[in-house]
Enzyme design. Structure first.
Site, PDB file in Angstrom:
ATOM      1  N   CYS A  50       0.678 -16.646  19.894  1.00 44.29           N
ATOM      2  CA  CYS A  50       1.838 -17.152  20.645  1.00 44.29           C
ATOM      3  C   CYS A  50       2.531 -16.074  21.484  1.00 44.29           C
ATOM      4  CB  CYS A  50       2.844 -17.797  19.688  1.00 44.29           C
ATOM      5  SG  CYS A  50       3.824 -16.595  18.741  1.00 44.29           S
ATOM      6  N   ARG A  73       6.276   4.433   7.207  1.00 42.51           N
ATOM      7  CA  ARG A  73       6.013   4.237   5.772  1.00 42.51           C
ATOM      8  C   ARG A  73       4.534   3.920   5.528  1.00 42.51           C
ATOM      9  NH1 ARG A  73      10.032   0.013   3.443  1.00 42.51           N
ATOM     10  NH2 ARG A  73       8.730   0.365   1.596  1.00 42.51           N
ATOM     11  N   HIS A  79       7.263  -8.743  -3.042  1.00 36.49           N
ATOM     12  CA  HIS A  79       7.980  -8.344  -1.826  1.00 36.49           C
ATOM     13  C   HIS A  79       7.042  -8.097  -0.643  1.00 36.49           C
ATOM     14  CE1 HIS A  79      11.693  -6.967  -4.379  1.00 36.49           C
ATOM     15  NE2 HIS A  79      11.621  -8.263  -4.214  1.00 36.49           N
TER      16      HIS A  79
HETATM   17  P1  OAD Z   1      14.551   1.638  -6.710  1.00 41.00           P
HETATM   18  O1  OAD Z   1      14.460   2.752  -5.742  1.00 41.00           O
HETATM   19  O2  OAD Z   1      15.773   0.779  -6.670  1.00 41.00           O
HETATM   20  O3  OAD Z   1      14.436   2.222  -8.187  1.00 41.00           O
HETATM   21  C1  OAD Z   1      13.443   3.152  -8.529  1.00 41.00           C
HETATM   22  C2  OAD Z   1      13.462   3.351 -10.031  1.00 41.00           C
HETATM   23  O4  OAD Z   1      12.369   4.176 -10.359  1.00 41.00           O
HETATM   24  C3  OAD Z   1      14.725   4.025 -10.581  1.00 41.00           C
HETATM   25  O5  OAD Z   1      15.174   3.311 -11.721  1.00 41.00           O
HETATM   26  C4  OAD Z   1      14.244   5.432 -10.990  1.00 41.00           C
HETATM   27  O6  OAD Z   1      14.924   5.929 -12.142  1.00 41.00           O
HETATM   28  C5  OAD Z   1      12.790   5.138 -11.318  1.00 41.00           C
HETATM   29  N1  OAD Z   1      11.879   6.283 -11.163  1.00 41.00           N
HETATM   30  C6  OAD Z   1      11.955   7.320 -10.308  1.00 41.00           C
HETATM   31  N2  OAD Z   1      10.905   8.138 -10.441  1.00 41.00           N
HETATM   32  C7  OAD Z   1      10.116   7.592 -11.404  1.00 41.00           C
HETATM   33  C8  OAD Z   1       8.873   7.963 -11.979  1.00 41.00           C
HETATM   34  N3  OAD Z   1       8.211   9.043 -11.592  1.00 41.00           N
HETATM   35  N4  OAD Z   1       8.356   7.149 -12.935  1.00 41.00           N
HETATM   36  C9  OAD Z   1       9.015   6.036 -13.342  1.00 41.00           C
HETATM   37  N5  OAD Z   1      10.191   5.656 -12.831  1.00 41.00           N
HETATM   38  C10 OAD Z   1      10.736   6.413 -11.864  1.00 41.00           C
HETATM   39  O7  OAD Z   1      13.222   0.770  -6.539  1.00 41.00           O
HETATM   40  P2  OAD Z   1      12.956  -0.749  -6.914  1.00 41.00           P
HETATM   41  O8  OAD Z   1      13.579  -1.112  -8.195  1.00 41.00           O
HETATM   42  O9  OAD Z   1      11.503  -0.975  -6.753  1.00 41.00           O
HETATM   43  O10 OAD Z   1      12.838  -4.351  -1.739  1.00 41.00           O
HETATM   44  O11 OAD Z   1      13.712  -1.499  -5.747  1.00 41.00           O
HETATM   45  C11 OAD Z   1      13.657  -2.895  -5.700  1.00 41.00           C
HETATM   46  C12 OAD Z   1      13.563  -3.361  -4.273  1.00 41.00           C
HETATM   47  O12 OAD Z   1      14.657  -2.812  -3.529  1.00 41.00           O
HETATM   48  C13 OAD Z   1      12.345  -2.856  -3.527  1.00 41.00           C
HETATM   49  O13 OAD Z   1      11.210  -3.673  -3.736  1.00 41.00           O
HETATM   50  C14 OAD Z   1      12.795  -2.958  -2.111  1.00 41.00           C
HETATM   51  C15 OAD Z   1      14.198  -2.401  -2.225  1.00 41.00           C
HETATM   52  O14 OAD Z   1      15.096  -2.847  -1.263  1.00 41.00           O
HETATM   53  C16 OAD Z   1      12.225  -4.761  -0.640  1.00 41.00           C
HETATM   54  O15 OAD Z   1      11.621  -4.014   0.101  1.00 41.00           O
HETATM   55  C17 OAD Z   1      12.331  -6.225  -0.430  1.00 41.00           C
END
Ligand code: OAD
Length: 258
Positions: free
Chosen positions: A164, A71, A127
């Protein structure tokens, strides 16, 4: 102008403090994978218990390290998109238009540092970051091995801690771990003090991060979502603007400058 873009434009023109709250969709148009709601998203292909939990790390640190290194390689090969750049220019565009000092704070769930690479400063990372590895044993900051990370490797031995000798782990928050408390408290304070919040590219299913827009709504702030698909948080939004980050945000910037 009662369109979603018009409503957001009007609200921002009346705001002195704005919080941008971003998730993986923010970086989708930079080619960075999201976690959910797409056939090729991370958690459709991989089990988060194996790749994003302390137990998964203990079971196979080589596999987990290899995945985060792939990544990191993906992000290093990517560029911020027009949405990231528009956010970095938001405060100066509003200042130029209104003559007022406007503060824009970015609170992100993303670990890719693309906001910073587009010029945003003081980004609050809820995060963690792919670029802040630390020791799994003693928590001191660690270093990556020299060279470009391998995108294809499925198992890589993590570097050792210079202090460590423990294994260096990714600097991201895993399931079952607490969010960095100072960052979360700062984010809560920014939400308390803001007039408007833009919620961009998050599904809103991971807590406590998703509490922030909910709190903003309960505090009576103007909260708008930029997401092609209504998220889990849509009921807390004054406006749902069904557009993508790299399309909607540059459009918003133009409307603010007009
Ligand atoms: P998600 O993958 O859960 O959600 C992505 C969102 O982005 C969805 O609602 C899509 O509809 C939207 N989306 C997709 N393409 C887009 C675009 N071009 N413009 C705008 N929106 C778009 O991602 P997160 O909500 O960030 O945690 O996920 C939350 C957390 O879950 C992440 O930080 C990660 C994951 O497990 C950790 O790594 C701790």
């Amino acid at each position: 102008m009662n369109t979603a873009s018009g409503q957001v434009t009007r609200a921002l023109l009346q705001s002195r403090r704005i919080v941008v709250f971003s998730g993986a969709g923010m970086s989708a148009e930079s080619g960075i994978g999201t976690f959910r709601n797409a056939p090729d998203s991370h958690w459709s292909r991989f089990d988060p218990r194996e790749l994003a939990s302390p137990d998964g790390w203990r079971a196979n640190p080589q596999r987990v390290w290899a995945w985060y290194e792939s990544r990191r390689a993906e992000v290093l090969a990517a560029q911020p998109n027009g949405g990231h750049f528009a956010i970095a220019q938001l405060a100066s565009a509003l200042h130029a238009r209104t003559g007022r000092e406007v503060q824009v704070d970015v609170v992100t769930q993303n670990v890719d540092n693309l906001h910073e690479r587009a010029g945003s400063t003081g980004v609050v990372h809820l995060h963690g970051s792919l670029f802040a590895p630390r020791c799994f044993a003693c928590a001191r900051p660690g270093a990556f091995a020299d060279g470009v990370p391998d995108r294809k490797a499925t198992e890589v031995e993590p570097p050792s801690c210079g202090h460590c000798g423990g294994r260096i782990r990714p600097g991201v928050v895993w399931f079952g771990e607490a969010m960095p408390q100072a960052e979360f408290r700062l984010a809560e304070d920014l939400v308390d003090a803001c007039d408007a919040m833009l919620v961009i590219g998050t599904s809103g299913v991971v807590f406590p991060a998703a509490e922030l827009p909910i709190n903003a709504h309960h505090l009576g702030k103007f909260v708008a979502e930029i997401n092609p698909t209504p998220s889990n948080l849509v009921q807390y939004m004054r406006v749902q603007w069904p557009t993508s980050a790299a399309q909607g945000l540059p459009e918003l910037l133009q409307l603010l400058k007009a």
